[in-house]
Scaffold this motif. Structure first.
Motif, mmCIF file in Angstrom:
data_model
loop_
_atom_site.group_PDB
_atom_site.id
_atom_site.type_symbol
_atom_site.label_atom_id
_atom_site.label_comp_id
_atom_site.label_asym_id
_atom_site.label_seq_id
_atom_site.Cartn_x
_atom_site.Cartn_y
_atom_site.Cartn_z
ATOM 1 N N PHE A 105 0.808 -1.215 0.000
ATOM 2 C CA PHE A 105 0.000 0.000 0.000
ATOM 3 C C PHE A 105 0.850 1.279 0.000
ATOM 4 O O PHE A 105 0.324 2.350 -0.222
ATOM 5 N N GLU A 106 2.144 1.122 0.238
ATOM 6 C CA GLU A 106 2.986 2.326 0.164
ATOM 7 C C GLU A 106 3.164 2.809 -1.274
ATOM 8 O O GLU A 106 3.535 3.941 -1.515
ATOM 9 N N ARG A 107 2.906 1.923 -2.234
ATOM 10 C CA ARG A 107 2.953 2.326 -3.643
ATOM 11 C C ARG A 107 1.550 2.624 -4.161
ATOM 12 O O ARG A 107 1.342 2.777 -5.364
ATOM 13 N N ALA A 108 0.561 2.621 -3.254
ATOM 14 C CA ALA A 108 -0.804 2.969 -3.650
ATOM 15 C C ALA A 108 -1.156 4.301 -2.983
ATOM 16 O O ALA A 108 -0.330 4.881 -2.277
ATOM 17 N N ILE A 109 -2.401 4.763 -3.171
ATOM 18 C CA ILE A 109 -2.723 6.120 -2.713
ATOM 19 C C ILE A 109 -2.648 6.255 -1.190
ATOM 20 O O ILE A 109 -2.088 7.203 -0.656
ATOM 21 N N GLY A 110 -3.207 5.255 -0.484
ATOM 22 C CA GLY A 110 -3.420 5.394 0.955
ATOM 23 C C GLY A 110 -2.176 5.637 1.775
ATOM 24 O O GLY A 110 -2.214 6.383 2.746
ATOM 25 N N PHE A 111 -1.062 5.000 1.426
ATOM 26 C CA PHE A 111 0.132 5.123 2.256
ATOM 27 C C PHE A 111 1.317 5.765 1.531
ATOM 28 O O PHE A 111 2.376 5.920 2.129
ATOM 29 N N ALA A 112 1.146 6.133 0.265
ATOM 30 C CA ALA A 112 2.266 6.778 -0.436
ATOM 31 C C ALA A 112 2.549 8.118 0.244
ATOM 32 O O ALA A 112 1.616 8.832 0.604
ATOM 33 N N PRO A 113 3.830 8.458 0.444
ATOM 34 C CA PRO A 113 4.131 9.769 1.031
ATOM 35 C C PRO A 113 3.591 10.872 0.117
ATOM 36 O O PRO A 113 3.503 10.691 -1.104
ATOM 37 N N SER A 114 3.256 12.021 0.722
ATOM 38 C CA SER A 114 2.497 13.027 -0.036
ATOM 39 C C SER A 114 3.348 13.826 -1.032
ATOM 40 O O SER A 114 3.401 15.042 -0.957
ATOM 41 N N GLY A 115 4.024 13.132 -1.936
ATOM 42 C CA GLY A 115 4.831 13.835 -2.947
ATOM 43 C C GLY A 115 4.180 13.759 -4.321
ATOM 44 O O GLY A 115 2.969 13.568 -4.443
ATOM 45 N N GLN A 116 5.063 13.864 -5.322
ATOM 46 C CA GLN A 116 4.578 13.919 -6.703
ATOM 47 C C GLN A 116 3.871 12.622 -7.119
ATOM 48 O O GLN A 116 2.833 12.658 -7.768
ATOM 49 N N TYR A 117 4.447 11.461 -6.699
ATOM 50 C CA TYR A 117 3.866 10.169 -7.079
ATOM 51 C C TYR A 117 2.441 10.046 -6.526
ATOM 52 O O TYR A 117 1.515 9.668 -7.240
ATOM 53 N N TRP A 118 2.270 10.421 -5.238
ATOM 54 C CA TRP A 118 0.946 10.330 -4.612
ATOM 55 C C TRP A 118 -0.048 11.244 -5.336
ATOM 56 O O TRP A 118 -1.186 10.863 -5.613
ATOM 57 N N ARG A 119 0.424 12.465 -5.686
ATOM 58 C CA ARG A 119 -0.479 13.402 -6.387
ATOM 59 C C ARG A 119 -0.902 12.833 -7.736
ATOM 60 O O ARG A 119 -2.051 12.928 -8.158
ATOM 61 N N HIS A 120 0.066 12.186 -8.420
ATOM 62 C CA HIS A 120 -0.227 11.592 -9.726
ATOM 63 C C HIS A 120 -1.301 10.503 -9.587
ATOM 64 O O HIS A 120 -2.274 10.466 -10.358
ATOM 65 N N LEU A 121 -1.129 9.652 -8.542
ATOM 66 C CA LEU A 121 -2.114 8.575 -8.341
ATOM 67 C C LEU A 121 -3.486 9.144 -8.031
ATOM 68 O O LEU A 121 -4.505 8.674 -8.539
ATOM 69 N N ARG A 122 -3.534 10.164 -7.189
ATOM 70 C CA ARG A 122 -4.840 10.746 -6.824
ATOM 71 C C ARG A 122 -5.520 11.326 -8.061
ATOM 72 O O ARG A 122 -6.720 11.202 -8.246
ATOM 73 N N ARG A 123 -4.698 11.978 -8.912
ATOM 74 C CA ARG A 123 -5.277 12.577 -10.125
ATOM 75 C C ARG A 123 -5.844 11.487 -11.041
ATOM 76 O O ARG A 123 -6.961 11.595 -11.548
ATOM 77 N N LEU A 124 -5.053 10.411 -11.201
ATOM 78 C CA LEU A 124 -5.531 9.302 -12.052
ATOM 79 C C LEU A 124 -6.842 8.731 -11.522
ATOM 80 O O LEU A 124 -7.797 8.525 -12.278
ATOM 81 N N ALA A 125 -6.880 8.510 -10.190
ATOM 82 C CA ALA A 125 -8.086 7.914 -9.604
ATOM 83 C C ALA A 125 -9.259 8.879 -9.718
ATOM 84 O O ALA A 125 -10.375 8.474 -10.049
ATOM 85 N N ALA A 126 -8.995 10.174 -9.468
ATOM 86 C CA ALA A 126 -10.092 11.153 -9.517
ATOM 87 C C ALA A 126 -10.673 11.227 -10.928
ATOM 88 O O ALA A 126 -11.886 11.342 -11.105
ATOM 89 N N THR A 127 -9.816 11.120 -11.945
ATOM 90 C CA THR A 127 -10.306 11.267 -13.311
ATOM 91 C C THR A 127 -10.931 9.978 -13.836
ATOM 92 O O THR A 127 -11.961 10.010 -14.508
ATOM 93 N N HIS A 128 -10.286 8.844 -13.543
ATOM 94 C CA HIS A 128 -10.696 7.626 -14.241
ATOM 95 C C HIS A 128 -11.446 6.606 -13.393
ATOM 96 O O HIS A 128 -11.901 5.592 -13.912
ATOM 97 N N MET A 129 -11.531 6.849 -12.088
ATOM 98 C CA MET A 129 -12.224 5.863 -11.251
ATOM 99 C C MET A 129 -13.399 6.505 -10.517
ATOM 100 O O MET A 129 -14.442 5.879 -10.365
ATOM 101 N N PHE A 130 -13.219 7.749 -10.074
ATOM 102 C CA PHE A 130 -14.230 8.339 -9.191
ATOM 103 C C PHE A 130 -14.915 9.582 -9.768
ATOM 104 O O PHE A 130 -15.637 10.267 -9.050
ATOM 105 N N SER A 131 -14.676 9.907 -11.034
ATOM 106 C CA SER A 131 -15.294 11.124 -11.571
ATOM 107 C C SER A 131 -16.801 10.904 -11.727
ATOM 108 O O SER A 131 -17.254 9.757 -11.873
ATOM 109 N N PRO A 132 -17.610 11.983 -11.728
ATOM 110 C CA PRO A 132 -19.055 11.812 -11.901
ATOM 111 C C PRO A 132 -19.388 11.033 -13.173
ATOM 112 O O PRO A 132 -20.294 10.208 -13.187
#
Ligand code: HEM
Length: 517
Positions: free
Chosen positions: A143-170
């Motif tokens: 989970f450290e390479r997934a959103i929940g536990f990744a440190p809050s840097g560029q990689y984590w932001r990238h994952l959140r953006r991907l999830a927000a656009t392609h998994m959780f968007s309206p």
């Protein structure tokens, strides 16, 4: 006065130990000398530091000495962290008059706990607490390479953006409505079958199966075989057990040596199995197109595989992210719905009112997502259950201070774990009128957002690490609840117990058993 009493206490204790060891060993050397030197030192750091042992090196400004509990030697407040931790911590914060911030030690880990919306907002919404504390089992389970536990840097932001656009968007949630609706129909059939065969319904099993089916469909598409689905069910349930277990290594530097139950080893074995299964699913998906760049499906895996080079994830990172989605998306929806149905069989008047609203607004056709905003009473029921039984009473996974910060007037050094006791906030009588009563009407009288802007009721957390799956989770809960109520009338088959058990989420300790008419 307090420090005075403590000093006298440990001087007396030292004298007592000196006397006891002198009598017991009949030779005064070397034990009494050793004890009389070490004991005061240990007791001094343990007893007079607010928050106990883990805070021994922190010096507080004399104008802002925080309130804390000392706890047990070395263990600190670890003995409180069982299946009712949220209740015990709430009681402690209240008895210390430290709702805003309570300091304590969990082993060598310094911890602050907020049970008040003001300090909760500062912790959740500021940038200071943007990481998660290390959890060894979460790290081993990738989970450290997934959103929940990744440190809050560029990689984590990238994952959140991907999830927000392609998994959780309206748009994505709307596209997946057909799947959720189809799963709802299957659940109804299963309810009817259980009634016919057994004369009662064990709702938890039905809901868990439905949740898994739904999340697998949106993450992998519908091609997964029955066997693979079964293996995933087993993996998720083992992952839940492992991650919910107490682990010495999370609280003591050499705690790994005390891994008597082999949690570390089991996590590694499970991670290998997850990599093998999800790795194969990725390969199969890739091979269905040949080029690997021609995915036109809506499932999350297809989207990840069709990302442009600069956005794409390595296979091992994609495995971690997909596994996290399955893991997070499976249980919590089922847990919320089980609590809701428990409350509704205990309050037939409220169930009847919700059915009446459905009748009036939707009629006989099956409910759809677009009906939900009009079903105000149904939404109020969901809010009231999330208030009384927040699935993450301590907001699932805590936050970690990435730099020194002040919360209110109190100093919190970098490396401190911060928890928000959402259960304490939602049960505080100075915040909620009649907080123990199940009264959905309160949310018709006052509009309260669930989504993180109002810290009186934030079951999904708040701020930059707020739950990214909240819209999907709520859409699923609302749709399935409406369908369950539209189709059947629910009554208890056995006495309903509302006792709680906090594992990774807060479940009903005794599963709900109902009958439908
Ligand atoms: C429906 C009920 C749900 C509840 C009550 C819930 C609750 C939470 C809470 C309390 C957090 C921590 C927020 C914080 O630290 O401020 C969280 C984080 C998270 N949730 Fe949820 N969640 C739900 C559904 C879901 C679903 C369906 C998914 C995905 C399929 C999901 C994925 C995540 C992820 C990836 C994080 C980590 C976010 C980060 O650290 O950046 N959740 N959730």
């Amino acid at each position: 006065m307090r420090t005075h009493t403590i000093t006298i206490f440990f001087i007396l204790l030292t004298a007592l130990c000196l006397l006891a060891t002198t009598i017991l060993t009949s030779s005064p050397w070397p034990w009494p000398l050793l004890l009389s030197t070490l004991l005061p030192l240990l007791l001094n750091t343990w007893l007079i530091t607010p928050g106990g042992f883990a805070w021994r090196n922190v010096h507080f400004n004399s104008h802002a000495v925080p309130k804390g509990v000392i706890g047990w030697p070395l263990l600190g407040s670890l003995p409180l962290m069982g299946s009712l931790a949220h209740r015990k911590l709430a009681r402690l914060s209240k008895s210390c008059d430290a709702d805003h911030l309570l300091y304590l030690s969990l082993g060598t880990q310094p911890v602050v706990i907020s049970s008040h919306p003001d300090t909760a907002r500062q912790i959740l919404s500021g940038s200071a607490f943007s990481d998660r504390p290390t959890k060894i089992s979460a790290r081993s389970l990738m989970f450290e390479r997934a959103i929940g536990f990744a440190p809050s840097g560029q990689y984590w932001r990238h994952l959140r953006r991907l999830a927000a656009t392609h998994m959780f968007s309206p748009r994505r949630i709307a596209v997946m409505e057909g799947l959720r609706s189809c799963v709802a129909d299957k659940m109804m059939e299963e309810v009817m079958m259980e009634m016919e065969v057994e004369g009662m319904v064990r709702l938890r099993g039905v809901l868990q199966k439905g949740s898994l089916e739904s999340i697998i469909g949106s993450v992998f598409g519908s091609e997964l075989s029955r066997e693979d689905k079964q293996v995933l069910v087993e993996m998720v349930s083992e992952g839940y057990e492992l991650i919910g277990r107490f682990n010495w290594e999370d609280h003591f530097p050499l705690g790994g040596l005390l891994d008597f139950h082999g949690v570390g080893k089991r996590c590694k074995v499970l991670a290998l199995k997850v990599k093998a299964l999800i790795g194969r699913i990725i390969d199969e998906k890739r091979s269905t197109t040949g080029t690997g760049h021609d995915f036109n499906k809506d499932d999350f895996l297809s989207v990840l595989l069709s990302l442009p080079q600069e956005d794409s994830l390595t296979d091992s990172d994609a495995i971690a992210v997909l596994w996290e989605m399955i893991f997070r998306g499976t249980d919590v929806v089922a847990i919320i719905l089980e609590w809701i149905m428990a409350r509704l069989v205990l309050h037939p008047d409220i169930q009847a009112q919700a059915k009446q609203e459905l009748n009036l607004i939707v009629g006989a056709r099956p409910v759809k997502d677009i009906d939900i905003p009009k079903l105000r009473y149904l939404q109020a029921i969901v809010k009231e259950v999330l208030r009384l039984h927040p699935p993450g009473p301590l907001l699932s996974w805590a936050r970690l201070a990435v730099h020194d910060v002040h919360v209110g007037k109190f100093f919190v050094p970098a490396g401190t774990t911060a928890m928000v006791n959402m259960w304490a906030i939602t049960h505080n009588e100075s915040i909620w009128k009649d907080p123990w009563a199940f009264r959905p009407e309160r949310f018709l009288e006052e509009e309260v957002s669930l989504l993180g802007s109002d810290l009186r009721l934030a079951p999904f957390g708040s701020g930059r690490r707020v739950c990214p799956g909240r819209a999907l989770g709520l859409a699923t809960v609302h749709l399935w609840l409406a369908r369950l109520l539209q189709r059947y009338h629910w009554v208890p088959a056995q006495p309903v117990h509302l006792s709680e058990c906090l594992r990774l989420s807060m479940e009903m300790k005794k599963p709900l058993i109902c009958q439908v008419r």
